[in-house]
Design a protein around this motif. Structure first.
Motif, PDB file in Angstrom:
ATOM      1  N   SER A  65       2.876  65.286  10.626  1.00 46.68           N
ATOM      2  CA  SER A  65       2.669  64.115   9.542  1.00 46.68           C
ATOM      3  C   SER A  65       3.138  63.046  10.066  1.00 46.68           C
ATOM      4  CB  SER A  65       3.321  64.707   8.156  1.00 46.68           C
ATOM      5  OG  SER A  65       2.374  65.807   7.789  1.00 46.68           O
ATOM      6  N   TYR A  66       2.718  62.292  11.115  1.00 46.51           N
ATOM      7  CA  TYR A  66       3.521  61.014  11.583  1.00 46.51           C
ATOM      8  C   TYR A  66       3.174  60.071  10.555  1.00 46.51           C
ATOM      9  CZ  TYR A  66      -1.202  59.147  12.875  1.00 46.51           C
ATOM     10  OH  TYR A  66      -2.582  58.720  13.087  1.00 46.51           O
ATOM     11  N   GLY A  67       2.292  60.057   9.541  1.00 45.33           N
ATOM     12  CA  GLY A  67       2.078  59.099   8.726  1.00 45.33           C
ATOM     13  C   GLY A  67       3.414  59.016   7.736  1.00 45.33           C
ATOM     14  N   LEU A  68       3.988  60.100   7.350  1.00 44.71           N
ATOM     15  CA  LEU A  68       4.964  60.084   6.477  1.00 44.71           C
ATOM     16  C   LEU A  68       6.244  59.424   7.236  1.00 44.71           C
ATOM     17  CD1 LEU A  68       4.853  63.730   5.155  1.00 44.71           C
ATOM     18  CD2 LEU A  68       4.330  61.784   3.852  1.00 44.71           C
ATOM     19  N   PHE A  69       6.279  59.659   8.569  1.00 45.51           N
ATOM     20  CA  PHE A  69       7.372  58.876   9.292  1.00 45.51           C
ATOM     21  C   PHE A  69       7.084  57.477   9.249  1.00 45.51           C
ATOM     22  CE2 PHE A  69       9.111  57.100  13.353  1.00 45.51           C
ATOM     23  CZ  PHE A  69      10.007  57.326  13.480  1.00 45.51           C
ATOM     24  N   VAL A  70       5.967  57.107   9.422  1.00 46.44           N
ATOM     25  CA  VAL A  70       5.600  55.697   9.519  1.00 46.44           C
ATOM     26  C   VAL A  70       6.007  55.034   8.290  1.00 46.44           C
ATOM     27  CG1 VAL A  70       3.670  53.807   9.679  1.00 46.44           C
ATOM     28  CG2 VAL A  70       3.722  55.592  11.425  1.00 46.44           C
ATOM     29  N   GLN A  71       5.541  55.824   7.111  1.00 47.59           N
ATOM     30  CA  GLN A  71       5.801  55.341   5.764  1.00 47.59           C
ATOM     31  C   GLN A  71       7.462  55.235   5.510  1.00 47.59           C
ATOM     32  OE1 GLN A  71       3.068  54.575   3.675  1.00 47.59           O
ATOM     33  NE2 GLN A  71       4.676  53.460   2.466  1.00 47.59           N
ATOM     34  N   SER A  72       8.094  56.054   6.225  1.00 51.95           N
ATOM     35  CA  SER A  72       9.580  55.974   5.795  1.00 51.95           C
ATOM     36  C   SER A  72      10.237  54.929   6.817  1.00 51.95           C
ATOM     37  CB  SER A  72      10.123  57.440   6.384  1.00 51.95           C
ATOM     38  OG  SER A  72       9.789  58.390   5.545  1.00 51.95           O
ATOM     39  N   VAL A  73       9.710  54.655   7.713  1.00 53.27           N
ATOM     40  CA  VAL A  73      10.113  53.410   8.489  1.00 53.27           C
ATOM     41  C   VAL A  73       9.960  52.230   7.794  1.00 53.27           C
ATOM     42  CG1 VAL A  73       9.774  51.938  10.560  1.00 53.27           C
ATOM     43  CG2 VAL A  73      10.183  54.660  10.628  1.00 53.27           C
ATOM     44  N   ILE A  74       8.483  51.947   7.159  1.00 55.73           N
ATOM     45  CA  ILE A  74       8.422  51.070   6.392  1.00 55.73           C
ATOM     46  C   ILE A  74       9.244  50.600   5.091  1.00 55.73           C
ATOM     47  CG2 ILE A  74       6.411  49.625   4.951  1.00 55.73           C
ATOM     48  CD1 ILE A  74       4.334  50.818   7.124  1.00 55.73           C
ATOM     49  N   ASP A  75       9.372  51.985   4.476  1.00 59.45           N
ATOM     50  CA  ASP A  75      10.180  51.787   3.390  1.00 59.45           C
ATOM     51  C   ASP A  75      11.720  51.447   3.730  1.00 59.45           C
ATOM     52  OD1 ASP A  75       8.358  52.653   1.832  1.00 59.45           O
ATOM     53  OD2 ASP A  75       8.795  54.602   1.761  1.00 59.45           O
ATOM     54  N   PHE A  76      12.154  51.932   5.005  1.00 56.71           N
ATOM     55  CA  PHE A  76      13.486  51.651   5.397  1.00 56.71           C
ATOM     56  C   PHE A  76      13.542  50.087   5.663  1.00 56.71           C
ATOM     57  CE2 PHE A  76      16.136  50.453   9.077  1.00 56.71           C
ATOM     58  CZ  PHE A  76      17.319  50.676   8.611  1.00 56.71           C
ATOM     59  N   LEU A  77      12.779  49.409   6.429  1.00 60.54           N
ATOM     60  CA  LEU A  77      12.497  47.951   6.702  1.00 60.54           C
ATOM     61  C   LEU A  77      12.453  47.168   5.261  1.00 60.54           C
ATOM     62  CD1 LEU A  77      10.308  47.873   9.680  1.00 60.54           C
ATOM     63  CD2 LEU A  77      12.733  47.677   9.734  1.00 60.54           C
ATOM     64  N   ILE A  78      11.978  47.698   4.423  1.00 63.70           N
ATOM     65  CA  ILE A  78      11.825  46.900   2.946  1.00 63.70           C
ATOM     66  C   ILE A  78      13.159  46.943   2.361  1.00 63.70           C
ATOM     67  CG2 ILE A  78      11.058  46.937   0.687  1.00 63.70           C
ATOM     68  CD1 ILE A  78       8.142  47.872   2.030  1.00 63.70           C
ATOM     69  N   VAL A  79      13.881  48.208   2.483  1.00 66.44           N
ATOM     70  CA  VAL A  79      15.218  48.359   1.801  1.00 66.44           C
ATOM     71  C   VAL A  79      16.306  47.284   2.543  1.00 66.44           C
ATOM     72  CG1 VAL A  79      16.950  50.331   1.198  1.00 66.44           C
ATOM     73  CG2 VAL A  79      14.476  50.744   0.812  1.00 66.44           C
ATOM     74  N   ALA A  80      16.299  47.514   3.926  1.00 68.86           N
ATOM     75  CA  ALA A  80      17.295  47.021   4.727  1.00 68.86           C
ATOM     76  C   ALA A  80      17.006  45.519   4.336  1.00 68.86           C
ATOM     77  CB  ALA A  80      16.911  47.348   6.126  1.00 68.86           C
ATOM     78  N   PHE A  81      15.879  44.832   4.169  1.00 66.30           N
ATOM     79  CA  PHE A  81      15.557  43.665   3.873  1.00 66.30           C
ATOM     80  C   PHE A  81      16.128  43.301   2.601  1.00 66.30           C
ATOM     81  CE2 PHE A  81      12.994  39.980   2.743  1.00 66.30           C
ATOM     82  CZ  PHE A  81      13.359  38.950   3.723  1.00 66.30           C
ATOM     83  N   CYS A  82      15.941  43.887   1.650  1.00 64.77           N
ATOM     84  CA  CYS A  82      16.422  43.757   0.330  1.00 64.77           C
ATOM     85  C   CYS A  82      17.696  43.819   0.093  1.00 64.77           C
ATOM     86  CB  CYS A  82      15.707  44.668  -0.848  1.00 64.77           C
ATOM     87  SG  CYS A  82      14.009  44.612  -1.200  1.00 64.77           S
ATOM     88  N   ILE A  83      18.636  44.660   0.880  1.00 65.43           N
ATOM     89  CA  ILE A  83      19.631  44.556   1.080  1.00 65.43           C
ATOM     90  C   ILE A  83      20.531  43.300   1.748  1.00 65.43           C
ATOM     91  CG2 ILE A  83      21.878  45.974   2.008  1.00 65.43           C
ATOM     92  CD1 ILE A  83      20.522  48.622   1.458  1.00 65.43           C
ATOM     93  N   PHE A  84      19.759  42.906   2.618  1.00 63.97           N
ATOM     94  CA  PHE A  84      20.214  41.838   3.461  1.00 63.97           C
ATOM     95  C   PHE A  84      20.166  40.640   2.450  1.00 63.97           C
ATOM     96  CE2 PHE A  84      18.426  38.000   5.555  1.00 63.97           C
ATOM     97  CZ  PHE A  84      19.403  37.464   6.379  1.00 63.97           C
TER      98      PHE A  84
END
Length: 138
Positions: A65-84
């Motif tokens: 399920s590589y799509g779940l990994f891609v979704q997790s990376v996108i979620d991480f980038l969004i969270v990191a940007f919000c924290i920034f």
């Protein structure tokens, strides 16, 4: 050993770390809610409702399920940007009360011995006759 452990626990760093972990956990739930409930639906509108979580590859009996990994990376980038953005906002609020102070350049003062040696050098230069260049004889 128990005495050392008590000293370790009573240090300010351990208490600061504990508070940081607890506040970080609470902040994590706020940011996760922001991402899941607000930002991801908005991004879904702009991306045409693309959901990567269903993307898979099947090799023999294994499903990757590589799509779940891609979704997790996108979620991480969004969270990191919000924290920034949040940290940037906090830093701006904290710096409003502080006055900017200009630091004066540091002027290095020469030691007395160095000054005396330079004075002696200059006096010797004045007293010594100038060296004349000898003409080459042809």
């Amino acid at each position: 050993m128990i005495k050392e452990f008590k000293e370790f626990i009573h240090r300010g760093n351990v208490m600061d770390l504990a508070v940081g972990v607890i506040v970080g956990g609470a902040f994590s739930s706020i940011v996760t809610s922001l991402v899941n409930n607000i930002l991801t639906p908005i991004l879904g509108i702009f991306l045409g409702g693309v959901d990567f979580s269903g993307l898979t590859i099947t090799i023999k009996d294994a499903t990757i399920s590589y799509g779940l990994f891609v979704q997790s990376v996108i979620d991480f980038l969004i969270v990191a940007f919000c924290i920034f953005l949040f940290v940037k906002m906090i830093n701006k609020i904290m710096s409003v009360g502080k006055k900017e102070t200009k630091e004066e350049p540091i002027v290095l003062k020469k030691k007395e011995e160095v000054l005396l040696l330079e004075e002696i050098r200059d006096l010797l230069k004045k007293k010594s006759p100038k060296k004349t260049k000898l003409k080459k004889q042809e």
